[in-house]
Scaffold this active site. Structure first.
Site, short mmCIF file in Angstrom:
data_model
loop_
_atom_site.label_atom_id
_atom_site.label_comp_id
_atom_site.label_asym_id
_atom_site.label_seq_id
_atom_site.Cartn_x
_atom_site.Cartn_y
_atom_site.Cartn_z
N LYS A 1 -2.53 -2.05 -3.09
CA LYS A 1 -3.58 -1.17 -2.52
C LYS A 1 -3.18 0.29 -2.75
O LYS A 1 -2.49 0.88 -1.93
CB LYS A 1 -3.75 -1.46 -1.03
CG LYS A 1 -4.74 -0.54 -0.32
CD LYS A 1 -5.17 -1.10 1.02
CE LYS A 1 -6.02 -0.11 1.77
NZ LYS A 1 -6.70 -0.70 2.93
N GLU B 1 0.81 -1.22 0.00
CA GLU B 1 0.00 0.00 0.00
C GLU B 1 0.84 1.27 0.00
O GLU B 1 1.25 1.74 1.05
CB GLU B 1 -0.94 0.01 1.23
CG GLU B 1 -1.81 1.27 1.27
CD GLU B 1 -2.78 1.33 2.46
OE1 GLU B 1 -2.77 0.40 3.29
OE2 GLU B 1 -3.51 2.30 2.55
P1 13P Z 1 -9.40 4.29 4.07
O1 13P Z 1 -10.26 3.52 3.11
O2 13P Z 1 -10.18 4.91 5.19
O3 13P Z 1 -8.46 5.23 3.38
O4 13P Z 1 -8.52 3.22 4.83
C1 13P Z 1 -7.94 2.20 4.13
C2 13P Z 1 -6.68 1.84 4.78
O5 13P Z 1 -6.48 0.70 5.16
C3 13P Z 1 -5.65 2.87 4.93
O6 13P Z 1 -4.45 2.27 5.26
#
Ligand code: 13P
Length: 344
Positions: free
Chosen positions: A224, A179
């Site tokens: 992600k 991510e």
């Molecule tokens: P949000 O969808 O609230 O951005 O959170 C996703 C997430 O896991 C952020 O690390």
């Protein structure tokens, strides 16, 4: 082992399903609870998450996996069942957030830029999480767009850490969610969509180069990313169609087709826009990977509000969560329609 990782990764992005990000750290969940006037304790955090995981029909139909925080993966439901077993009974794969947070990146930009920490001891922690039932993990890197930022140093250091994390996960039989989040909210969010495109492209290219160097199997991971979108403070907001079109273009330019799936974060988008954007992208079709959601706020905000910390509101909270899960499940198929929101 690779086969198994691939199977898990495929299951995480199965058609019409996505991931529930319920891995708020104790600090973040306290902020969310403050917003509804609920004191954050071990018990209230358990009650809230148990409510979501026991929304069985929604979990079974639309949720492939849940990202947990360290406390939750060890926690028991009120009746003594491990929360991990509650979600497994609802068909969802347990996942675990393993980074220890974004800390100031030493150097001239330390007031703004961060480096995500958590590599020390990670091999041992992953082995323990695997025993506790986790089959995937998450590590969030944060990239901030501001005047002259991000620096190459920040992009490079965060991409390198993501690759080291991902390699350790795969060694442990755990699928890494990679991510790299280019922020759209917060103090520094005045940038427009094209600046977001430029920085997201740069970040993703760097991440995949590092993943290659670390010999991470792309078939056994899930990406992600943020969507390509204007910052919240930008005076030039884009249409949903432009967000969908530029996000797909950026991902096609940077993400190899061997990655089984991309599960977006919501990043501060409204619930409905996060759904609309995802649906538009899937409706466009002709994509080399599955495109789905891994939302935190956009899946939980309505449920949190409906619950309000009151046991008598659990059913209402579950209904609100089930609705958003269904809307996003449809969006993952490109079949969401605004009229379905009004029917709720
Ligand atoms: P949000 O969808 O609230 O951005 O959170 C996703 C997430 O896991 C952020 O690390």
């Amino acid at each position: 082992m690779t086969d198994k990782l691939e199977d898990i990764a495929q299951a995480m992005v199965a058609p019409g399903k996505g991931i529930l990000a319920a891995d708020e750290s104790s600090g973040t969940i306290k902020k969310r609870f403050d917003g509804i006037g609920v004191t954050s304790t071990e018990d209230t955090r358990r009650d809230y998450r148990e409510m979501l995981f026991r929304a069985t029909d929604a979990m079974k139909s639309y949720v492939s996996g849940v990202i947990l925080y360290d406390e939750t993966i060890r926690q028991k439901a009120k009746d003594g069942t491990a929360l991990v077993d509650v979600m497994k009974a609802a068909g969802a794969i347990p996942g675990i957030k393993v980074d220890t947070g974004a800390k100031p990146l030493a150097g001239p930009t330390s007031k703004i830029e961060t480096i995500t920490e958590g590599l020390d001891g990670l091999r041992e922690r992953l082995a323990e999480y695997h025993k506790l039932g986790a089959r995937f993990a998450k590590w969030r890197a944060v990239i901030t767009i501001a005047d002259g930022l991000p620096t190459w140093n920040c992009v490079k250091a965060n991409a390198h850490a993501l690759a080291r994390y991902a390699a350790l996960c795969q060694e442990a039989g755990i699928v890494p969610i990679v991510e790299p989040e280019v922020l759209m909210d917060g103090e520094h969010s005045g940038h427009d969509i094209d600046e977001c495109y430029r920085v997201t492209e740069w970040t993703l290219r760097t991440v995949f180069r590092e993943l290659y160097d670390a010999r991470v199997s792309l078939e056994g991971m899930v990406l992600k990313p943020n969507m390509v979108i204007a910052g919240q403070k930008s005076t030039r907001q884009s249409s949903a169609e432009e967000v969908a079109e530029k996000t797909i273009r950026c991902l096609k330019a940077t993400v190899p087709a061997s990655v089984p799936g991309i599960a977006f974060l919501s990043g501060g988008q409204s619930d409905e826009l996060a759904t609309r954007h995802l649906s538009l992208m899937n409706a466009a079709g002709n994509l080399p990977w599955a495109l789905t959601f891994s939302y935190g706020r956009a899946l939980q905000a309505a449920a949190l509000k409906a619950w309000g910390g009151k046991p008598e509101n659990v059913a209402a909270g579950q209904r609100a969560f089930a609705h958003r899960a269904r809307m996003n499940g449809l969006a993952a198929l490109g079949k969401w329609d605004a009229a379905l929101e009004k029917a709720a």
